[in-house]
Write a protein that holds these residues in place. Structure first.
Motif, PDB file in Angstrom:
ATOM      1  N   MET A 227       0.832  -1.201   0.000  1.00 43.04           N
ATOM      2  CA  MET A 227       0.000   0.000   0.000  1.00 43.04           C
ATOM      3  C   MET A 227       0.871   1.258   0.000  1.00 43.04           C
ATOM      4  O   MET A 227       0.617   2.203  -0.772  1.00 43.04           O
ATOM      5  CB  MET A 227      -0.917   0.003   1.226  1.00 43.04           C
ATOM      6  N   MET A 228       1.889   1.287   0.844  1.00 43.63           N
ATOM      7  CA  MET A 228       2.768   2.451   0.925  1.00 43.63           C
ATOM      8  C   MET A 228       3.506   2.666  -0.397  1.00 43.63           C
ATOM      9  O   MET A 228       3.656   3.798  -0.868  1.00 43.63           O
ATOM     10  CB  MET A 228       3.763   2.284   2.065  1.00 43.63           C
ATOM     11  N   ALA A 229       3.966   1.573  -1.008  1.00 45.26           N
ATOM     12  CA  ALA A 229       4.677   1.693  -2.288  1.00 45.26           C
ATOM     13  C   ALA A 229       3.755   2.242  -3.369  1.00 45.26           C
ATOM     14  O   ALA A 229       4.189   3.049  -4.213  1.00 45.26           O
ATOM     15  CB  ALA A 229       5.224   0.331  -2.707  1.00 45.26           C
ATOM     16  N   ALA A 230       2.486   1.846  -3.333  1.00 48.19           N
ATOM     17  CA  ALA A 230       1.543   2.282  -4.369  1.00 48.19           C
ATOM     18  C   ALA A 230       1.234   3.769  -4.299  1.00 48.19           C
ATOM     19  O   ALA A 230       0.805   4.360  -5.289  1.00 48.19           O
ATOM     20  CB  ALA A 230       0.254   1.472  -4.268  1.00 48.19           C
ATOM     21  N   THR A 231       1.447   4.386  -3.158  1.00 49.29           N
ATOM     22  CA  THR A 231       1.170   5.829  -3.031  1.00 49.29           C
ATOM     23  C   THR A 231       2.326   6.697  -3.523  1.00 49.29           C
ATOM     24  O   THR A 231       2.197   7.920  -3.558  1.00 49.29           O
ATOM     25  CB  THR A 231       0.871   6.202  -1.567  1.00 49.29           C
ATOM     26  N   LEU A 232       3.432   6.091  -3.925  1.00 44.85           N
ATOM     27  CA  LEU A 232       4.621   6.874  -4.247  1.00 44.85           C
ATOM     28  C   LEU A 232       4.421   7.779  -5.457  1.00 44.85           C
ATOM     29  O   LEU A 232       5.087   8.817  -5.570  1.00 44.85           O
ATOM     30  CB  LEU A 232       5.813   5.939  -4.482  1.00 44.85           C
ATOM     31  N   GLY A 233       3.541   7.400  -6.384  1.00 44.91           N
ATOM     32  CA  GLY A 233       3.280   8.266  -7.525  1.00 44.91           C
ATOM     33  C   GLY A 233       2.807   9.639  -7.076  1.00 44.91           C
ATOM     34  O   GLY A 233       3.282  10.678  -7.568  1.00 44.91           O
ATOM     35  N   ALA A 234       1.871   9.654  -6.132  1.00 47.66           N
ATOM     36  CA  ALA A 234       1.380  10.929  -5.595  1.00 47.66           C
ATOM     37  C   ALA A 234       2.404  11.579  -4.670  1.00 47.66           C
ATOM     38  O   ALA A 234       2.578  12.812  -4.689  1.00 47.66           O
ATOM     39  CB  ALA A 234       0.068  10.700  -4.844  1.00 47.66           C
ATOM     40  N   VAL A 235       3.106  10.759  -3.874  1.00 52.26           N
ATOM     41  CA  VAL A 235       4.094  11.303  -2.933  1.00 52.26           C
ATOM     42  C   VAL A 235       5.195  12.045  -3.680  1.00 52.26           C
ATOM     43  O   VAL A 235       5.582  13.162  -3.304  1.00 52.26           O
ATOM     44  CB  VAL A 235       4.692  10.170  -2.070  1.00 52.26           C
ATOM     45  N   PHE A 236       5.707  11.463  -4.761  1.00 54.94           N
ATOM     46  CA  PHE A 236       6.757  12.131  -5.542  1.00 54.94           C
ATOM     47  C   PHE A 236       6.254  13.469  -6.102  1.00 54.94           C
ATOM     48  O   PHE A 236       6.996  14.458  -6.140  1.00 54.94           O
ATOM     49  CB  PHE A 236       7.220  11.228  -6.690  1.00 54.94           C
TER      50      PHE A 236
END
Length: 408
Positions: A227-236
């Motif tokens: 789940m955390m890895a999948a949010t990286l698009g928005a986090v970046f």
């Protein structure tokens, strides 16, 4: 060899459906002219904002201006779609408009491929697969899959994330994370949808086994990490905004200033949000308002079917709970965002909800092998009639869209 062929069939089927959508649009509904001109008419409205981002990158004043001027402030869109199109433009030399269309249509192919891969995994019959394709492709907003919009990329990322996160193996988890990054980097609603593997895992493994803290960590840590890895698009994207403008939330500020988007998280519970009059097709706002109402009814109806079947112990609803979770999230976030602008564009957003529900409901229907012949015939007739009506409305929208008229 049989496994390879089993994977190859969904790829071909997805390509066939995508090409069928393109063929009907270009040769039957687009304006008269050379094929290149017909193809270029799939670039409209929001597509020009994406072209602007690809051409000159993100730019904005701080604070953003209080009206829409893409040459001044264009940070009202997430980056995954223009970034991939930009890779085609700068890396392979495609024109910007063609880069956007190729990206969207390749993503549409990916979405349909994952649709058929799920059907293969669940052993959905060919007849049900055809009904499922018709139910999705006949939605009035389904043509946005092949237009210069980000709907197809978001759906491909989301469905691919669901497919690989429920598969076994380390490679599958890496592919799930990559699809999740695309998903959250395409639409802001992809951030909460990243919780899909956690929700799916909790219902699949049961809550009783997770009463001890150490047991909970052991059971759900892989899903939480995914789940955390999948949010990286928005986090970046947020990190980029913070480093460049000193505001990680410049996207939200731009939406508020330029588009007048002020989220109303209680809109779903307000009777005034729902509209019951038959809309005029030439009034996009009324159509989007009706799409919001019908989307809510569809969620309730499918939920009732699941509850009744679960009470009778005739269904494995845990397999589908994550799909309904994401569908409800997309619906809730979309309604909350556009309630302040009279549900504008809700027709497009509801299409994503519709696609998720149809896919989950195919899994629901496949469990009933002894459906009465009359009931099956009535269901097929209902889908056929609904699809005919939906395709007719969609054709009217494509005709207008390719001529520059605002439809959703």
């Amino acid at each position: 060899m049989s496994a390879w062929r089993s994977s190859f069939r969904p790829v071909l089927a997805g390509l066939f459906v995508t090409l069928a959508q393109l063929t009907v649009t270009l040769f039957l509904l687009a304006p008269e002219g050379p094929l290149s001109y017909r193809y270029s008419r799939l670039i409209q409205h929001d597509s020009y904002w994406f072209m602007n981002i690809v051409d000159r990158g993100y730019a904005t004043t701080v604070p953003p201006i209080n009206h829409k001027v893409m040459e001044v402030s264009n940070v009202g869109f997430f980056p995954a779609y223009p970034a991939l199109a930009g890779a085609l433009h700068y890396g392979l030399g495609f024109e910007i408009d063609n880069s956007l269309l190729i990206t969207a249509q390749a993503a549409a192919w990916g979405f349909w491929t994952y649709f058929f891969l799920f059907c293969e995994r669940w052993s959905v019959s060919s007849a049900l697969q055809v009904l499922g394709v018709l139910s999705i492709a006949a939605h009035p907003a389904a043509f946005f899959l092949i237009a210069g919009y980000s709907e197809s990329l978001f759906l491909m990322g989301l469905i691919g994330f669901m497919y690989w996160s429920t598969a076994e193996g380390r490679v599958a988890k890496v592919l799930a994370a990559l699809h999740g990054i695309v998903m959250s980097g395409t639409r802001i609603v992809g951030i909460p949808c990243a919780a899909f593997p956690v929700v799916q895992s909790m219902f699949a493994k049961g809550f009783a086994r997770a009463r001890q803290p150490l047991t909970w960590v052991r059971l759900y840590l892989p899903s939480i990490a995914l789940m955390m890895a999948a949010t990286l698009g928005a986090v970046f994207f947020f990190v980029y905004c913070q480093l460049r403008w000193g505001h990680w939330d410049i996207y939200m500020l731009t939406q508020s200033a330029g588009w007048g988007i002020t989220p109303d998280y209680l809109a779903l519970f307000k009777p005034s949000s729902y509209h019951w009059l038959v809309p005029m097709l030439n009034n996009p706002t009324q159509v989007s308002q009706m799409a919001m109402t019908l989307g809510g009814l569809l969620l309730i109806l499918v939920g009732l079917c699941e509850v009744i079947a679960a009470i009778r112990h005739r269904t494995h609803w845990q397999v589908r709970v994550g799909f309904y979770f994401c569908a409800a999230l997309v619906y809730f976030v979309s309604v909350s965002g556009v309630a302040c602008v009279e549900m504008e564009s809700m027709l497009r957003y509801e299409f994503c909800v519709h696609a998720l529900i149809v896919l989950a409901f195919l899994n629901f229907l496949r469990q009933f092998r002894s459906t009465p012949v009359l009931l099956r015939a009535l269901g097929m007739a209902g889908v056929a009639l609904g699809s005919a009506a939906g395709l007719s409305v969609q054709g009217w929208y494509i005709w207008n869209f390719t001529r520059g008229n605002w439809v959703a």
